[in-house]
Design a protein around this motif. Structure first.
Motif, PDB file in Angstrom:
ATOM      1  N   PHE A 127      -2.269   4.275   4.889  1.00 52.34           N
ATOM      2  CA  PHE A 127      -1.454   3.845   5.627  1.00 52.34           C
ATOM      3  C   PHE A 127      -1.451   4.961   6.999  1.00 52.34           C
ATOM      4  CE2 PHE A 127       3.041   4.433   7.468  1.00 52.34           C
ATOM      5  CZ  PHE A 127       3.511   3.102   7.410  1.00 52.34           C
ATOM      6  N   PHE A 187       2.743  -1.614   0.772  1.00 53.32           N
ATOM      7  CA  PHE A 187       2.606  -1.467   2.010  1.00 53.32           C
ATOM      8  C   PHE A 187       3.946  -1.911   2.741  1.00 53.32           C
ATOM      9  CE2 PHE A 187      -1.729  -0.446   1.056  1.00 53.32           C
ATOM     10  CZ  PHE A 187      -1.996   0.543   2.339  1.00 53.32           C
ATOM     11  N   ARG A 237      -1.214  -1.013   8.042  1.00 52.68           N
ATOM     12  CA  ARG A 237       0.026  -1.466   7.691  1.00 52.68           C
ATOM     13  C   ARG A 237       0.043  -2.669   6.929  1.00 52.68           C
ATOM     14  NH1 ARG A 237       0.193   2.581   9.300  1.00 52.68           N
ATOM     15  NH2 ARG A 237       1.622   3.757  10.701  1.00 52.68           N
ATOM     16  N   LYS A 268       6.034   0.386   5.005  1.00 51.49           N
ATOM     17  CA  LYS A 268       6.386  -0.021   6.497  1.00 51.49           C
ATOM     18  C   LYS A 268       7.504  -0.303   6.740  1.00 51.49           C
ATOM     19  CE  LYS A 268       4.569  -3.917   7.550  1.00 51.49           C
ATOM     20  NZ  LYS A 268       3.695  -4.965   7.938  1.00 51.49           N
TER      21      LYS A 268
END
Lengths: 175, 175
Positions: free
Chosen positions: A36, A70, A41, A74
């Motif tokens: 990450f 993820f 992303r 995010k």
DNA sequence: TTCATATGAATGAAAG
DNA sequence: CTTTCATTCATATGAA
């Protein structure tokens, strides 16, 4: 093992919903975090697969776990940043940050915006997604009855999925 | 108003429970599911209208809700087939479990197309978010080594965040 | 136990 | 249709 979470929405007590969930090892988290931080992303399916495969070395893990990781990471990174960035808000005059979010609220109307209101025997099935879904490759038609007094949902399916007698009136039957 | 947004009944620590979005009742979901199972995938405007109208009996609901429900349900049913299927063995050795997917015809068929090191050039950064990431809008590539013995995670980041050498083999480096 | 928080999972809404 | 975003739900964990 498969965690099936039944989401008992509203109604009454929303209890239940029991399912085991992935518990990443510190190693897994460490690597995911590194990816990450490196800039990853939204990994593609391929990438998810690879990552999942590699991380499985440290413990049980599935593709969807990577996917969700993820997704969540995010989102929360952004969310965190959004809360901290309330600098321009109380300030400059008439900058009413219009609730544009509702401006284009009805996206689906753009495509199907048709005041048409023919009520009869409906013709369903776009016919383009039958081979891949787990459903049956059969044809049916929805017959909607306009009677408005005590609608009844009556599914006429050979699958034998007859529901009780909900107050609806959408009849679905095979052709 | 009418309490269409119950949910935070016994939860003191429960979240804000905002009533911003549709929260289908169990009955509504049940019926939608039945229609789906019966084969309905992409209802027409008329159908959406009818369904919505009928389901409103059980609670607040709009046409777009029905529209979105089918769209999401269909997509996720398919997505599930795609993501929840790869179970990785945590014991090194990557048997090329072949690509005998299920029925999908996209993206996956190119997973393990090569026994060698597959080098995928990733195109990250959706660019739709400002500087939310700590990294810059650069490109990187994931270098996956298929060695089946002692995989090693080797992040080659200019950030100098070199981790040790865990038994993995996912190499990530900027290009 | 109760509350608070972190995070996996789910899903409505939308954008692409 | 596919993919992403935003928000919510639920559970594990730790503090009080």
């Amino acid at each position: 093992m498969s965690g099936f979470c039944m989401r008992s929405s509203s109604g009454s007590s929303s209890t239940g919903t029991k399912c085991g969930r992935w518990n990443p090892t510190t190693e897994q988290v460490k690597h995911l975090t590194q990816l990450f931080r490196a800039g990853l992303r939204t990994p593609s399916t391929d990438q998810i697969q690879k990552i999942s495969n590699q991380l499985s070395f440290y413990g049980k893990i599935e593709s969807k776990n990577v996917f969700y990781w993820f997704q969540n990471h995010k989102a929360r990174e952004r969310q965190k940043r959004r809360k901290v960035s309330f600098d321009d808000d109380k300030d400059v005059i008439v900058h009413h940050r219009d609730n544009s979010m509702h401006a284009s609220k009805q996206k689906f109307v753009e495509m199907y915006s048709e005041p048409n209101r023919v009520i009869e025997t409906l013709e369903l099935f776009p016919l383009n997604s039958f081979g891949e879904s787990e459903s049956e490759s059969e044809k049916l038609s929805v017959h909607v009855n306009e009677s408005r007094e005590n609608p009844i949902f009556a599914y006429t399916c050979t699958m034998g999925e007859q529901i009780e007698h909900p107050p609806l009136d959408l009849r679905l039957s095979f052709v």
